[in-house]
Design an enzyme around this catalytic site. Sequence first.
Site, PDB file in Angstrom:
ATOM      1  N   CYS A   2       0.823  -1.209   0.000  1.00  7.98           N
ATOM      2  CA  CYS A   2       0.000   0.000   0.000  1.00  7.98           C
ATOM      3  C   CYS A   2       0.858   1.261   0.000  1.00  7.98           C
ATOM      4  O   CYS A   2       1.918   1.293   0.623  1.00  7.98           O
ATOM      5  CB  CYS A   2      -0.882   0.028   1.234  1.00  7.98           C
ATOM      6  SG  CYS A   2      -1.990  -1.376   1.321  1.00  7.98           S
ATOM      7  N   ARG A  27       5.316   0.306  -6.728  1.00  5.47           N
ATOM      8  CA  ARG A  27       5.350  -0.539  -5.531  1.00  5.47           C
ATOM      9  C   ARG A  27       4.342  -1.693  -5.607  1.00  5.47           C
ATOM     10  O   ARG A  27       4.384  -2.586  -4.784  1.00  5.47           O
ATOM     11  CB  ARG A  27       5.033   0.307  -4.295  1.00  5.47           C
ATOM     12  CG  ARG A  27       6.037   1.401  -4.058  1.00  5.47           C
ATOM     13  CD  ARG A  27       5.561   2.320  -2.963  1.00  5.47           C
ATOM     14  NE  ARG A  27       5.544   1.643  -1.692  1.00  5.47           N
ATOM     15  CZ  ARG A  27       6.468   1.779  -0.765  1.00  5.47           C
ATOM     16  NH1 ARG A  27       7.484   2.570  -0.980  1.00  5.47           N
ATOM     17  NH2 ARG A  27       6.396   1.142   0.379  1.00  5.47           N
ATOM     18  N   TRP A  75      -2.832  -2.613  -1.811  1.00  2.00           N
ATOM     19  CA  TRP A  75      -2.424  -3.974  -2.183  1.00  2.00           C
ATOM     20  C   TRP A  75      -3.138  -4.878  -1.189  1.00  2.00           C
ATOM     21  O   TRP A  75      -2.818  -4.881   0.003  1.00  2.00           O
ATOM     22  CB  TRP A  75      -0.904  -4.104  -2.068  1.00  2.00           C
ATOM     23  CG  TRP A  75      -0.354  -5.388  -2.620  1.00  2.00           C
ATOM     24  CD1 TRP A  75       0.061  -5.606  -3.901  1.00  2.00           C
ATOM     25  CD2 TRP A  75      -0.140  -6.615  -1.915  1.00  2.00           C
ATOM     26  NE1 TRP A  75       0.511  -6.901  -4.036  1.00  2.00           N
ATOM     27  CE2 TRP A  75       0.398  -7.543  -2.837  1.00  2.00           C
ATOM     28  CE3 TRP A  75      -0.357  -7.039  -0.609  1.00  2.00           C
ATOM     29  CZ2 TRP A  75       0.727  -8.842  -2.488  1.00  2.00           C
ATOM     30  CZ3 TRP A  75      -0.033  -8.348  -0.260  1.00  2.00           C
ATOM     31  CH2 TRP A  75       0.508  -9.228  -1.192  1.00  2.00           C
ATOM     32  N   ASN A 107      -1.609   1.816   5.858  1.00  2.00           N
ATOM     33  CA  ASN A 107      -0.655   0.887   5.261  1.00  2.00           C
ATOM     34  C   ASN A 107      -0.196  -0.053   6.365  1.00  2.00           C
ATOM     35  O   ASN A 107       0.295   0.404   7.394  1.00  2.00           O
ATOM     36  CB  ASN A 107       0.539   1.685   4.699  1.00  2.00           C
ATOM     37  CG  ASN A 107       1.632   0.794   4.136  1.00  2.00           C
ATOM     38  OD1 ASN A 107       1.418  -0.395   3.915  1.00  2.00           O
ATOM     39  ND2 ASN A 107       2.795   1.375   3.915  1.00  2.00           N
ATOM     40  N   GLY A 108      -0.393  -1.358   6.174  1.00  2.00           N
ATOM     41  CA  GLY A 108       0.055  -2.304   7.203  1.00  2.00           C
ATOM     42  C   GLY A 108      -1.043  -3.299   7.522  1.00  2.00           C
ATOM     43  O   GLY A 108      -1.976  -3.482   6.739  1.00  2.00           O
ATOM     44  N   GLU A 484      18.129 -17.452  -8.390  1.00  2.00           N
ATOM     45  CA  GLU A 484      17.767 -16.092  -8.803  1.00  2.00           C
ATOM     46  C   GLU A 484      17.184 -16.102 -10.225  1.00  2.00           C
ATOM     47  O   GLU A 484      16.192 -15.417 -10.496  1.00  2.00           O
ATOM     48  CB  GLU A 484      18.998 -15.177  -8.687  1.00  2.00           C
ATOM     49  CG  GLU A 484      18.813 -13.753  -9.164  1.00  2.00           C
ATOM     50  CD  GLU A 484      17.672 -12.979  -8.515  1.00  2.00           C
ATOM     51  OE1 GLU A 484      17.084 -13.446  -7.526  1.00  2.00           O
ATOM     52  OE2 GLU A 484      17.346 -11.903  -9.043  1.00  2.00           O
ATOM     53  N   LYS A 488      13.342 -14.842 -11.168  1.00  2.00           N
ATOM     54  CA  LYS A 488      13.082 -13.778 -12.139  1.00  2.00           C
ATOM     55  C   LYS A 488      12.077 -14.242 -13.173  1.00  2.00           C
ATOM     56  O   LYS A 488      11.151 -13.534 -13.528  1.00  2.00           O
ATOM     57  CB  LYS A 488      14.409 -13.404 -12.810  1.00  2.00           C
ATOM     58  CG  LYS A 488      14.700 -11.982 -13.031  1.00  2.00           C
ATOM     59  CD  LYS A 488      15.034 -11.100 -11.865  1.00  2.00           C
ATOM     60  CE  LYS A 488      14.423 -11.343 -10.552  1.00  2.00           C
ATOM     61  NZ  LYS A 488      14.896 -10.632  -9.435  1.00  2.00           N
ATOM     62  N   GLU A 491       8.539 -14.540 -11.686  1.00  2.00           N
ATOM     63  CA  GLU A 491       7.951 -13.233 -11.384  1.00  2.00           C
ATOM     64  C   GLU A 491       7.382 -12.545 -12.614  1.00  2.00           C
ATOM     65  O   GLU A 491       6.300 -11.997 -12.566  1.00  2.00           O
ATOM     66  CB  GLU A 491       9.042 -12.293 -10.835  1.00  2.00           C
ATOM     67  CG  GLU A 491       9.346 -12.446  -9.398  1.00  2.00           C
ATOM     68  CD  GLU A 491      10.317 -11.356  -8.937  1.00  2.00           C
ATOM     69  OE1 GLU A 491      11.462 -11.350  -9.407  1.00  2.00           O
ATOM     70  OE2 GLU A 491       9.923 -10.519  -8.127  1.00  2.00           O
ATOM     71  N   HIS A 507      18.160 -36.392  -6.952  1.00  2.00           N
ATOM     72  CA  HIS A 507      17.469 -36.709  -5.695  1.00  2.00           C
ATOM     73  C   HIS A 507      15.976 -36.404  -5.778  1.00  2.00           C
ATOM     74  O   HIS A 507      15.314 -36.239  -4.759  1.00  2.00           O
ATOM     75  CB  HIS A 507      18.131 -35.947  -4.539  1.00  2.00           C
ATOM     76  CG  HIS A 507      19.557 -36.348  -4.349  1.00  2.00           C
ATOM     77  ND1 HIS A 507      19.917 -37.512  -3.714  1.00  2.00           N
ATOM     78  CD2 HIS A 507      20.699 -35.778  -4.780  1.00  2.00           C
ATOM     79  CE1 HIS A 507      21.239 -37.625  -3.727  1.00  2.00           C
ATOM     80  NE2 HIS A 507      21.738 -36.581  -4.375  1.00  2.00           N
ATOM     81  N   LYS A 606       6.612  -4.045  -4.842  1.00  2.00           N
ATOM     82  CA  LYS A 606       8.050  -3.785  -4.846  1.00  2.00           C
ATOM     83  C   LYS A 606       8.644  -3.941  -3.453  1.00  2.00           C
ATOM     84  O   LYS A 606       9.741  -4.445  -3.282  1.00  2.00           O
ATOM     85  CB  LYS A 606       8.307  -2.371  -5.395  1.00  2.00           C
ATOM     86  CG  LYS A 606       9.776  -1.992  -5.490  1.00  2.00           C
ATOM     87  CD  LYS A 606      10.499  -2.818  -6.545  1.00  2.00           C
ATOM     88  CE  LYS A 606      11.980  -2.556  -6.597  1.00  2.00           C
ATOM     89  NZ  LYS A 606      12.707  -3.651  -7.255  1.00  2.00           N
TER      90      LYS A 606
HETATM   91  O1  M6R Z   1      13.453  -4.584  -0.692  1.00  2.00           O
HETATM   92  P1  M6R Z   1      14.037  -5.941  -0.406  1.00  2.00           P
HETATM   93  O2  M6R Z   1      15.325  -6.169  -1.098  1.00  2.00           O
HETATM   94  O3  M6R Z   1      14.121  -6.247   1.060  1.00  2.00           O
HETATM   95  O4  M6R Z   1      12.989  -6.959  -1.028  1.00  2.00           O
HETATM   96  C1  M6R Z   1      13.151  -8.331  -0.873  1.00  2.00           C
HETATM   97  C2  M6R Z   1      12.262  -9.091  -1.829  1.00  2.00           C
HETATM   98  O5  M6R Z   1      10.918  -8.768  -1.597  1.00  2.00           O
HETATM   99  C3  M6R Z   1      12.602  -8.783  -3.288  1.00  2.00           C
HETATM  100  O6  M6R Z   1      13.926  -9.070  -3.574  1.00  2.00           O
HETATM  101  C4  M6R Z   1      11.706  -9.600  -4.230  1.00  2.00           C
HETATM  102  O7  M6R Z   1      11.998 -10.959  -4.108  1.00  2.00           O
HETATM  103  C5  M6R Z   1      11.866  -9.095  -5.660  1.00  2.00           C
HETATM  104  N1  M6R Z   1      10.572  -8.919  -6.256  1.00  2.00           N
HETATM  105  C6  M6R Z   1      12.648 -10.016  -6.514  1.00  2.00           C
HETATM  106  O8  M6R Z   1      12.730  -9.610  -7.834  1.00  2.00           O
END
Ligand code: M6R
Length: 611
Positions: A2, A27, A75, A107-108, A484, A488, A491, A507, A606
């Site tokens: 949010c 965000r 959100w 927010n929260g 990683e 990506k 996502e 395994h 974000k």
């Molecule tokens: O702001 P932060 O680096 O603490 O965020 C951590 C994760 O939420 C962030 O890396 C998330 O996994 C990304 N969307 C990855 O692309």
Amino acid sequence: MCGIVGHIGPNNSIAVVLEGLKRLEYRGYDSAGVCFKKELGELDLHKKMGKVDNLKEAIAPLEVESHTCIGHTRWATHGEVNDLNAHPHLSDTITIDDDRSISIVHNGIIENHNELRLEIKAAGLKFTSDTDSEVFLGLMVIELLANVSLHDAVINSFKKIRGNSAFVIIMKGSREMLSIKRGAPLVCGVNIGSGEALVSSDPYALVGTADDIIFPEDDVLCSLSVEHEGLIKFYEMDKSESKRYKLKKQEMSLEISDKGDYEHFMLKEIYEQPHLIRALSQYYTLGPGKELLASIINESPKRIHIIACGTAWHAGLVIKNFIEKIARISCVVELASEFRYRDPILFTDEVGLFISQSGETADTLAAQALCKENGLKTFAIVNVEGSTLYRECDYNLLIKAGMEIGVASTKAFTQQALTGFLMTSAMSDTLNADNIAQKFSLLADRIQDLLDNVTNIKEIAEAIYLHKGFIFTGRGREYPIAFEGALKLKEIAYVHAEGYASGELKHGPIALIDDLMVNIALISDELYEKTFSNIEEVKARRGVIVTIGPENDKNAISLSDYYIPLCLEGLEELTPLYMNVATQLLAYYMAKFKGTDIDKPRNLAKSVTVE
Ligand code: M6R
């Protein structure tokens, strides 16, 4: 998650707030709304599911101006995505006299919302949404019905809620805008010259309007009013004046939000990497970061706990390899969301190292607080200067990535890992400016070459994007990149992808392999033969092989269906960061073929400011 924006002042608050909400789009959100004061102070509420532009369109025909407005991008956490659950929320004017009608944004999460809801219902109030946020509004209405002041109503209600939250509140008959927070980001801003004051969950919303930005601490009541000298006053919960805030000059500029010629922020951010890598080496060997690194030379903790979430956690896995191999310090990497709840064994001669782009990830902040409570020194590898993590840690190593707008983190990952490399070099007293400049510059050159020649990656992306699933594999140094790369792809391309250590395939996961399954295999000089034979095992089961590996490696090329050749020579421990850029590009182009919303992928935010 949010986003909150509030504005008071001579300019049109509605326009300022809508512009702020647009900036917070990166965000992640699913609905947006504003509540503003009309000429006689009446509160006018507008909220809409979907983009901020929907909201703008709905308000435009009103041709209205206001000098007090609060806004929100939601959100969803409690209650589905619809207009009613969007914020702001407005009090029920049947139960409260018109002059004290109030509106809030939140927010929260209010953790005890169920029990409070019963209390509010018992007092005869009705709810119009399914959100936990409306509970705070209900509590405030009960207070106001008991004829307490607006300040008391906020403070008493805030004391009753549990969980991390930030609120902004306006009331028809008051010229103040109030805000308060606990464990959630909140920043105020003022422009004394133009007489404007703002409040937001993100300093980016204040750029261009506020000259000074102010970070209040938890439980500080902020009162914004054109009638206050200095436009903002701060109070403790006992109503005495508060000094618990930090003031800072605004340093951000609006240019950073420009995509330039790039189609997406994500692509722009991928292409920024060579430049940022060089700038990072300069900053820490010749610039202001030098002193900071010098100050940690004497740190020799017994063990380092690296704690982070998502991509930052993957950067932590890369950094663990640096710390253990170069500094020979024992190191464990932990997911913040697990660490905080498992009663970890901690000693005061250990260090907690927290990695975060935003510096506002709720679980990472809670883990940092836990380490601090247990007497550990806390270090941050963080992008956002002034963020909560930045303010709470003993040492801050900035990653100097600039603002990252694409929800999928790219440049921040590279900068986090490299900052970890610099930190390790300092701790092991092996930091040599020329050596660092050379290493980083070689990495930047190689990445630049890759970015200049993406046709092959685009073609591979087109050939494989409709396959059934994707298994990323790597060993040793490359193992974190398998995670990683898979993250990506999930996502932004919305396909099923998993990262595994190459040796783990046998395994279990190898059962998934058939001719519709793609293995994106990372192979380098480290553990070459072992990794090679793992790829052969997948090939033998008709899996589709996409290898990211050394250029001119005839054996690997002939084994693979598709090959991304990289010149790995001389990169040594920085090899994974080069390979990772190839996985970033592959994910980007696969997502493009799928036609997804690359910069704002569905369901993602974000910065994850709730648990
Ligand atoms: O702001 P932060 O680096 O603490 O965020 C951590 C994760 O939420 C962030 O890396 C998330 O996994 C990304 N969307 C990855 O692309």
